[in-house]
Write a protein that holds these residues in place. Structure first.
Motif, short mmCIF file in Angstrom:
data_model
loop_
_atom_site.label_atom_id
_atom_site.label_comp_id
_atom_site.label_asym_id
_atom_site.label_seq_id
_atom_site.Cartn_x
_atom_site.Cartn_y
_atom_site.Cartn_z
N PRO A 249 0.96 -1.11 -0.10
CA PRO A 249 -0.09 -0.14 -0.01
C PRO A 249 1.00 1.39 -0.05
O PRO A 249 0.29 2.23 -0.46
CB PRO A 249 -0.81 -0.27 1.30
N VAL A 250 2.08 1.58 0.29
CA VAL A 250 2.98 2.54 0.13
C VAL A 250 3.35 2.93 -1.02
O VAL A 250 3.62 4.04 -1.38
CB VAL A 250 4.09 2.20 1.44
N LYS A 251 3.30 1.84 -2.10
CA LYS A 251 3.85 2.02 -3.37
C LYS A 251 4.97 2.88 -3.64
O LYS A 251 5.34 3.72 -4.32
CB LYS A 251 2.33 3.05 -4.26
N LYS A 252 6.17 2.49 -2.76
CA LYS A 252 7.38 2.73 -3.05
C LYS A 252 8.38 1.58 -3.43
O LYS A 252 9.30 1.24 -2.74
CB LYS A 252 7.94 3.41 -1.62
N GLY A 253 7.97 0.93 -4.52
CA GLY A 253 8.55 0.13 -5.21
C GLY A 253 7.87 -1.64 -5.03
O GLY A 253 7.04 -1.64 -4.26
N PHE A 254 8.65 -2.41 -5.61
CA PHE A 254 8.04 -3.68 -5.61
C PHE A 254 8.68 -4.36 -4.64
O PHE A 254 9.90 -4.68 -4.59
CB PHE A 254 8.37 -4.25 -7.07
N HIS A 255 7.89 -5.10 -3.79
CA HIS A 255 8.51 -6.03 -2.79
C HIS A 255 8.74 -7.60 -3.27
O HIS A 255 7.99 -7.99 -4.26
CB HIS A 255 7.64 -6.48 -1.69
N SER A 256 9.65 -8.33 -2.92
CA SER A 256 9.79 -9.51 -3.24
C SER A 256 9.49 -10.78 -2.04
O SER A 256 9.29 -9.84 -1.08
CB SER A 256 11.25 -9.91 -3.94
N ASN A 257 9.29 -11.67 -2.27
CA ASN A 257 9.57 -12.60 -1.15
C ASN A 257 10.88 -13.26 -1.14
O ASN A 257 11.24 -14.23 -1.75
CB ASN A 257 8.36 -13.87 -1.40
N PRO A 258 11.51 -12.71 0.02
CA PRO A 258 12.97 -13.06 0.03
C PRO A 258 13.63 -14.44 0.40
O PRO A 258 14.58 -14.77 -0.05
CB PRO A 258 13.49 -12.21 1.51
N ASP A 259 12.32 -15.20 0.73
CA ASP A 259 12.73 -16.74 0.93
C ASP A 259 12.45 -17.42 -0.27
O ASP A 259 12.61 -18.84 -0.32
CB ASP A 259 11.78 -17.33 2.07
N MET A 260 12.31 -16.84 -1.51
CA MET A 260 11.74 -17.29 -2.77
C MET A 260 12.78 -16.78 -3.88
O MET A 260 12.77 -17.53 -5.00
CB MET A 260 10.12 -16.96 -3.29
N VAL A 261 13.06 -15.77 -3.70
CA VAL A 261 14.09 -15.15 -4.75
C VAL A 261 15.21 -14.23 -4.14
O VAL A 261 14.93 -13.53 -3.05
CB VAL A 261 13.17 -14.58 -5.72
N PHE A 262 16.30 -14.21 -4.63
CA PHE A 262 17.28 -13.37 -4.52
C PHE A 262 17.48 -12.54 -5.43
O PHE A 262 17.63 -12.81 -6.66
CB PHE A 262 18.80 -13.97 -4.13
N ALA A 263 17.24 -11.03 -5.33
CA ALA A 263 17.31 -10.21 -6.51
C ALA A 263 18.75 -9.38 -6.44
O ALA A 263 19.12 -8.88 -5.35
CB ALA A 263 16.24 -9.21 -6.40
N GLU A 264 19.58 -9.31 -7.57
CA GLU A 264 20.62 -8.29 -7.71
C GLU A 264 20.16 -7.33 -8.69
O GLU A 264 19.33 -7.65 -9.84
CB GLU A 264 21.77 -9.03 -8.27
N VAL A 265 20.85 -6.07 -8.72
CA VAL A 265 20.80 -5.22 -9.99
C VAL A 265 22.45 -5.12 -10.42
O VAL A 265 23.12 -4.46 -9.57
CB VAL A 265 20.02 -3.67 -9.63
N VAL A 266 22.59 -5.21 -11.65
CA VAL A 266 24.04 -5.31 -12.03
C VAL A 266 24.16 -4.47 -13.26
O VAL A 266 23.43 -4.32 -14.16
CB VAL A 266 24.42 -6.79 -12.28
N ASP A 267 25.64 -4.06 -13.47
CA ASP A 267 26.04 -3.51 -14.79
C ASP A 267 26.30 -4.56 -15.71
O ASP A 267 26.03 -5.64 -15.77
CB ASP A 267 27.23 -2.43 -14.26
N ASP A 268 26.67 -4.03 -16.76
CA ASP A 268 27.01 -4.85 -18.05
C ASP A 268 28.05 -5.99 -17.73
O ASP A 268 27.96 -7.02 -18.64
CB ASP A 268 27.34 -3.93 -19.17
N GLU A 269 28.75 -5.71 -16.86
CA GLU A 269 29.75 -6.76 -16.37
C GLU A 269 29.32 -7.88 -15.36
O GLU A 269 30.05 -8.59 -14.83
CB GLU A 269 31.12 -6.15 -15.97
N GLY A 270 28.14 -7.53 -15.08
CA GLY A 270 27.52 -8.46 -13.95
C GLY A 270 28.00 -8.07 -12.71
O GLY A 270 27.76 -8.74 -11.53
#
Ligand code: ZN
Length: 427
Positions: A249-270
């Protein structure tokens, strides 16, 4: 799979420790059961936790497409569902799910619905495709069932059919593509039905972005918000990882379920980019039996949001999807995605259709040509378009005004069945 039910009451430190242990289990599992990862990781050292995950190679969509069957970790007798997504060359890429994987998908969605305030008393109209090997419709259906809500499984029927069902069944929620909600509003306008009288007050929106990078509503978001009391939740799903991220309800980004997925944000070299900086979303699945993925490149550009959300939940959040990495354009040193240009064009009156073309420009530069289809010649339309794009994307592309018929020819060139709004003509 054992779910960490109280994952959202954990601190970031506790979540990291849970993820360290899930990553260890997942890597042991794929080394043993996935022909693809057994080969790819055979010389790789063991990791002590998620901090060291960048030591593992990335998995691309091309890998998944080329060696599709080598990703399957279970015998055929354990496969319960198969879903598909379009590969880079247009052919289908398959993702298999065991019965437990389907339960994981359901639990993932159930939690998102719960966080968005849905309860077992809600009746929710699913206006998305439930067949055709799509995962999304199945996932929402399974998630709502797991929540105990009533599913109104209409599917992608006409706006008129939707209005009929709103009247008879009065669903309190809807799961739909934003532009389809806009089409329903249009039909309601036509039939003289005030939007305020439509029964649903919560909408989970998939497939299209409804927010700008600063979380304000974009043009499409504003259109959906024409029904003033409607609360909208944007969601981002990924077929290959059988996972979805969703707003709270806060609408400040997308939540993930941390016990189901690990998310990274990377550059072109990973390599990881700093929090808030744009990069490609890379995901590692936890608890998947049939087709687990390690450091899978989604091709979608977003940014990571640090810290605990004002809603109280810790764990990784990502921002709205800015664009596709493959569609990244450079103009005078500024990066721009076709999606941002489309968003600017959506606000301008008198545009019938449009196509965005990219050509190779001078060194490290692209040339962007925006072709607008407009019926009557409107004085100053090209200038309006240029200014709107400059305001949103900070670049000024070449703008040409054509007839809608001429633009249609480009949109459907080569006898495409669907119009292609962005055409990449770069070498
Ligand atoms: Zn939140």
């Amino acid at each position: 799979m054992k779910f960490t039910d109280d994952i959202f009451n954990k601190t970031q430190g506790e979540i990291t420790r849970i993820q360290d242990s899930l990553l260890g289990e997942t890597l042991d599992y794929v080394r043993k059961n996935s022909p693809f990862y057994a080969e790819r990781f055979k010389d790789k050292p063991r990791l002590s936790g998620v901090e060291e995950i960048t030591g593992l190679p990335l998995t691309s969509k091309e890998d998944l497409q080329r060696d599709n069957g080598a990703f399957l970790c279970v015998g055929k007798e354990r496969v319960s569902e198969v879903v598909a997504t379009t590969g880079t060359t247009g052919t289908q890429v398959f993702v298999w799910l065991t019965e437990n994987d389907v339960i994981r998908v359901a639990e993932n969605e159930k939690r998102h619905f719960q966080n968005a305030g849905f309860t077992p008393s809600d009746a929710v109209l699913l206006s998305v495709t439930l067949d055709n090997l799509f995962i999304a419709g199945m996932a929402y259906y399974a998630g709502l069932k797991r929540l105990g809500a009533t599913v109104v499984r209409l599917g992608p029927q006409s706006p008129k059919k939707h209005l009929e069902l709103f009247e008879t069944l009065g669903p309190s929620g809807i799961v739909a593509v934003p532009s389809f909600v806009a089409a329903v509003y249009k039909q309601a306008d036509k039939e003289g039905i005030p939007l305020g009288s439509l029964p649903f007050n919560k909408a989970v929106l998939i497939g299209e972005t409804i927010r700008n990078a600063d979380f304000t509503s974009n043009t499409l978001g504003n259109i959906v918000q024409r029904k003033a009391l409607l609360e909208t939740f944007s969601t981002y799903g990924l077929t290959e990882a059988a996972i979805a991220f969703c707003e709270c309800p806060v609408k400040k980004g997308f939540h993930s379920n941390p016990d189901m997925v690990f998310a990274e944000v990377v550059d072109d070299e990973g390599r990881p980019v700093p929090d808030g900086a744009p990069g490609e979303l890379v995901v590692t699945t936890f608890g998947v039996e049939a087709t687990p993925l390690i450091r899978y490149c989604t091709g979608d550009v977003t940014f990571k949001i640090p810290g605990t959300c004002p809603c109280g939940r810790a764990g990784a959040r990502i921002g709205p999807i800015i664009g596709r990495k493959a569609q990244r354009l450079k103009l005078k040193g500024t990066t721009v995605y076709p999606r941002t240009i489309e968003n600017a064009l959506a606000e301008i009156e008198g545009i019938e259709n449009y196509v965005i073309e990219a050509y190779s420009g001078p060194v490290n530069e692209d040339r962007i040509v925006v072709k607008i289809g407009a019926n009557a010649t409107q004085p100053g339309l090209a200038d309006t378009v240029r200014e709107a794009i400059k305001a949103k994307a900070r670049v000024t592309p070449q703008v040409e005004i054509l007839t809608p018929g001429e633009v249609d020819k480009i949109l459907f060139e080569g006898n495409r069945r669907k119009p292609l709004v962005f055409i990449d003509r770069r070498r």
